[in-house]
Design a protein around this motif. Structure first.
Motif, short mmCIF file in Angstrom:
data_model
loop_
_atom_site.label_atom_id
_atom_site.label_comp_id
_atom_site.label_asym_id
_atom_site.label_seq_id
_atom_site.Cartn_x
_atom_site.Cartn_y
_atom_site.Cartn_z
N GLY A 93 2.07 8.31 -54.27
CA GLY A 93 1.20 9.34 -53.72
C GLY A 93 1.55 9.82 -52.33
O GLY A 93 0.89 10.71 -51.80
N THR A 94 2.55 9.23 -51.72
CA THR A 94 2.94 9.70 -50.39
C THR A 94 4.39 10.17 -50.43
O THR A 94 5.17 9.77 -51.30
CB THR A 94 2.81 8.59 -49.32
N THR A 95 4.74 11.02 -49.46
CA THR A 95 6.11 11.52 -49.41
C THR A 95 6.97 10.55 -48.61
O THR A 95 6.64 10.20 -47.48
CB THR A 95 6.15 12.91 -48.74
N ARG A 96 8.05 10.10 -49.23
CA ARG A 96 8.95 9.15 -48.57
C ARG A 96 10.22 9.88 -48.17
O ARG A 96 10.78 10.64 -48.96
CB ARG A 96 9.30 8.01 -49.52
N LEU A 97 10.63 9.66 -46.95
CA LEU A 97 11.86 10.29 -46.46
C LEU A 97 12.87 9.19 -46.18
O LEU A 97 12.63 8.29 -45.39
CB LEU A 97 11.57 11.09 -45.18
N GLY A 98 14.01 9.24 -46.84
CA GLY A 98 15.04 8.22 -46.63
C GLY A 98 16.35 8.84 -46.22
O GLY A 98 16.60 10.02 -46.49
N LEU A 99 17.17 8.06 -45.54
CA LEU A 99 18.50 8.53 -45.15
C LEU A 99 19.53 7.84 -46.04
O LEU A 99 19.70 6.63 -45.98
CB LEU A 99 18.76 8.19 -43.67
N GLU A 100 20.16 8.62 -46.90
CA GLU A 100 21.17 8.06 -47.80
C GLU A 100 22.45 7.75 -47.03
O GLU A 100 23.05 6.71 -47.19
CB GLU A 100 21.48 9.05 -48.92
N TYR A 101 22.88 8.72 -46.22
CA TYR A 101 24.05 8.49 -45.37
C TYR A 101 24.08 9.53 -44.26
O TYR A 101 23.47 10.61 -44.38
CB TYR A 101 25.36 8.50 -46.16
N ALA A 102 24.76 9.21 -43.18
CA ALA A 102 24.99 10.13 -42.07
C ALA A 102 26.23 9.63 -41.36
O ALA A 102 26.21 8.54 -40.78
CB ALA A 102 23.80 10.17 -41.12
N ASN A 103 27.31 10.36 -41.46
CA ASN A 103 28.56 9.85 -40.88
C ASN A 103 29.48 10.98 -40.43
O ASN A 103 29.30 12.13 -40.83
CB ASN A 103 29.29 8.95 -41.88
N MET A 104 30.45 10.60 -39.62
CA MET A 104 31.45 11.55 -39.13
C MET A 104 32.81 11.13 -39.64
O MET A 104 33.16 9.94 -39.56
CB MET A 104 31.46 11.57 -37.61
N SER A 105 33.58 12.10 -40.13
CA SER A 105 34.93 11.81 -40.61
C SER A 105 35.94 12.57 -39.76
O SER A 105 35.69 13.73 -39.38
CB SER A 105 35.10 12.25 -42.06
N PHE A 106 37.07 11.93 -39.50
CA PHE A 106 38.15 12.59 -38.76
C PHE A 106 39.44 12.40 -39.54
O PHE A 106 39.79 11.27 -39.91
CB PHE A 106 38.27 12.00 -37.35
N ILE A 107 40.13 13.51 -39.81
CA ILE A 107 41.40 13.43 -40.54
C ILE A 107 42.47 12.96 -39.55
O ILE A 107 42.90 13.71 -38.67
CB ILE A 107 41.81 14.81 -41.11
N LEU A 108 42.88 11.71 -39.68
CA LEU A 108 43.88 11.16 -38.77
C LEU A 108 45.27 11.69 -39.09
O LEU A 108 46.06 12.00 -38.20
CB LEU A 108 43.91 9.63 -38.90
N SER A 109 45.59 11.71 -40.39
CA SER A 109 46.91 12.18 -40.82
C SER A 109 46.79 12.64 -42.27
O SER A 109 45.70 12.65 -42.83
CB SER A 109 47.93 11.04 -40.71
N LYS A 110 47.92 12.98 -42.87
CA LYS A 110 47.89 13.44 -44.27
C LYS A 110 47.28 12.40 -45.19
O LYS A 110 46.70 12.73 -46.21
CB LYS A 110 49.33 13.71 -44.75
N ARG A 111 47.45 11.13 -44.85
CA ARG A 111 47.06 10.06 -45.77
C ARG A 111 45.93 9.17 -45.24
O ARG A 111 45.64 8.13 -45.84
CB ARG A 111 48.27 9.16 -46.07
N ALA A 112 45.37 9.52 -44.10
CA ALA A 112 44.36 8.62 -43.53
C ALA A 112 43.19 9.39 -42.91
O ALA A 112 43.39 10.36 -42.17
CB ALA A 112 45.00 7.73 -42.48
N ILE A 113 41.99 8.95 -43.26
CA ILE A 113 40.76 9.53 -42.71
C ILE A 113 39.94 8.38 -42.16
O ILE A 113 39.79 7.35 -42.83
CB ILE A 113 39.96 10.24 -43.82
N VAL A 114 39.42 8.55 -40.96
CA VAL A 114 38.54 7.52 -40.41
C VAL A 114 37.10 8.05 -40.47
O VAL A 114 36.85 9.21 -40.22
CB VAL A 114 38.95 7.10 -38.97
N ARG A 115 36.20 7.16 -40.88
CA ARG A 115 34.79 7.56 -41.06
C ARG A 115 33.91 6.55 -40.34
O ARG A 115 34.11 5.34 -40.49
CB ARG A 115 34.49 7.59 -42.55
N VAL A 116 32.96 7.05 -39.58
CA VAL A 116 32.07 6.18 -38.79
C VAL A 116 30.62 6.59 -39.03
O VAL A 116 30.31 7.77 -39.09
CB VAL A 116 32.39 6.31 -37.28
N GLY A 117 29.76 5.60 -39.17
CA GLY A 117 28.34 5.90 -39.35
C GLY A 117 27.79 5.18 -40.56
O GLY A 117 28.29 4.11 -40.95
N GLN A 118 26.79 5.76 -41.17
CA GLN A 118 26.25 5.19 -42.41
C GLN A 118 26.89 5.94 -43.58
O GLN A 118 26.80 7.17 -43.66
CB GLN A 118 24.74 5.35 -42.45
#
Lengths: 403, 93
Positions: A93-118
């Protein structure tokens, strides 16, 4: 007559001469307005999915859902992406607000991505790729892949290195991550869950971080087959407690096969995943009671879908048939031990490539009768309510919508 | 014991499945390198691994670029695949 012609021409020249600059001005203004709307380096996109439906369990029925998951994508540059997903749903009966994910990605190179956060944990394929309602071919999640009876992580806070690369005629993808990791319930708060792993660890309970990863191999150039292995290790007890050095080892294997089978004029989609969690054997004292048990749980599913997308009948093109078998075993000797199996079938009708209506029947069974009452559903509360999937047969009709 | 039987059955399924897939994919005669494929081929093969292949007019060219970056991260698509798929989607849009 000649004079009249000359006069007409002069008037026409005057009119054109007067209007042309005006037209030029309008075109320039219009171009400016178009340019102003053209996205530059910063781009924002709102996507997501929603679902709603009706569920009939043995003990009752109810309309469910009414939930939606907005996904916010903010592209800062060609290399920087922020993504976040919220889950907005009605719960008791109540509205629930959840965070599934929140993150930042940076393309390091052609073959590598770094991701930080949830982020969604690439522990197998279900949590990261298949759980959205419009992607999951059945209205419910497999046993062991929902809140309340989860075997294995789904999302966590940490840092990840991931990427993909062609290898020979196929390719591989990889992920290595460090996260806060699961926590061990020592029975001091929820005594009935003593020894259970909890995965929603957004503030770490000890100084040990969980290390994990997944390797996916796609041996064929068509990308039809993917085989994946995942593992995660961590100490899970609270800082300063006797369980501080208690270790947990998590493993998963997954398979995906998606191919257009020409003789059947259909796309065949088969997916499977097996999760295993192990916690070092410990003695737990809760009040006057002592518990010591083999703390090992597992869950798996095998799912097949056939979609006759290439037949001539337009109605049949939009239909698909899905079937799934899943099983769950939670540490049999633990106070929360449980064993369940489930069959589920669904006839799905696609209104477009991202909107589907699913007509499904599922039957959930448990050979361990003493756990039936504890795990049994209230009926009509939804297939993924806290406490696990209700036992018995159930009809589910869901409308899922990707946007 | 029952669990062991189930585990063995699951292992058998995975093994048979891998062999079956090998046969099916081999029969299709496709051994083209990923880098040699067109954007349309890659779009058709990769998107359906998780969901239906999206229709190009669903989003505009700029939106496709953001979605492609999102999918590069989420689905671990390679840089080459993403570039060709986006090129195809823009062309077909």
């Amino acid at each position: 007559m000649k004079r009249f012609n000359k006069l007409s021409m002069m008037v026409a020249v005057l009119i054109v001469g007067f209007l042309l600059p005006l037209y030029g001005q309008d075109a320039a203004t219009l171009q400016q307005e178009v340019d102003a709307l053209k996205p530059r380096l910063s781009r924002f996109l709102l996507r997501g999915y929603a679902h709603s439906g009706f569920e009939k369990f043995e003990e009752g029925s109810s309309f469910v859902g009414g939930s939606f998951n907005p996904i916010f994508l903010w592209q800062q540059s060609d290399r920087l992406l922020f993504e976040a997903e919220l889950e907005v749903e009605l719960e008791n009966g109540t509205t629930r607000l959840g965070l599934e994910y929140a993150n930042m990605s940076f393309i390091l190179s052609k073959r590598a991505i770094v991701r930080v956060g949830q982020f969604l944990i690439p522990f197998g394929i279900f949590a990261e790729r298949l759980h959205p309602r419009w992607i999951n071919r059945l209205p419910s999640n497999p046993l062991g892949f929902s809140h309340g009876e989860q075997v294995g992580p789904s999302s966590a806070l940490g840092v990840e290195l991931r990427g993909g690369a062609p290898v020979g005629s196929g390719k591989i993808n990889y992920s290595v991550y460090v996260i806060n990791g699961p926590t061990l319930n020592d029975g001091s708060v929820e005594a009935e869950e003593v020894g259970q792993l909890h995965y929603d660890n957004y503030e770490d309970n000890n100084d040990n971080k969980a290390i994990g990863g997944r390797l996916g191999i796609l041996p064929f150039s068509s990308s039809a087959l993917e085989l994946g292995v995942s593992a995660q290790m961590a100490n899970v007890g609270d800082r300063g407690s006797v369980y501080e050095n208690t270790g947990a080892q998590l493993f998963a294997v997954d398979v995906s096969f998606v191919k257009n089978i020409t003789p059947l004029k259909s796309i065949v989609d088969i997916k499977a995943q097996y999760n295993l969690t192990r916690v070092n054997r410990e003695t737990y004292t809760v009040g006057t009671e002592t518990f010591r048990f083999k703390n090992e749980s597992n869950a798996y599913f095998v799912q097949g879908v056939i979609k006759p997308a290439f037949v001539s009948n337009t109605f049949l093109q939009k239909l698909e048939l899905a079937g799934r078998y899943s099983a769950l075993q939670l540490a049999p000797d633990a106070p929360w031990g449980a064993e369940k199996t489930q069959w589920a079938v669904s006839v799905n009708y696609w209104l477009d490539w991202r909107t589907v209506i699913k007509f499904s029947y599922q039957y959930t069974d448990s050979p361990v009768s003493e756990h039936l009452e504890a795990e049994g559903g209230s009926g009509g509360g939804g297939a993924e309510e806290e406490g696990g999937t209700p036992l018995g047969g159930a009809f589910l009709v869901h409308w899922s919508f990707g946007f | 014991m029952k669990r062991k039987t189930k585990s063995i059955l699951f292992g058998l399924f995975v093994g048979l499945f891998a062999i079956g897939s090998l046969v099916l994919v081999s029969c299709s005669g496709s051994s083209q390198l990923v880098t040699e494929k067109t954007g349309a081929q890659l779009w058709g093969e990769n998107c359906v691994r998780c969901h239906n292949a999206p229709s190009p007019p669903s989003f505009n060219d700029y939106q496709w670029e953001t979605i492609a970056l999102h999918m590069r991260v989420r689905a671990s698509l390679t840089e080459e695949e993403v570039a060709k798929i986006v090129e195809f989607l823009k062309m077909a849009n």
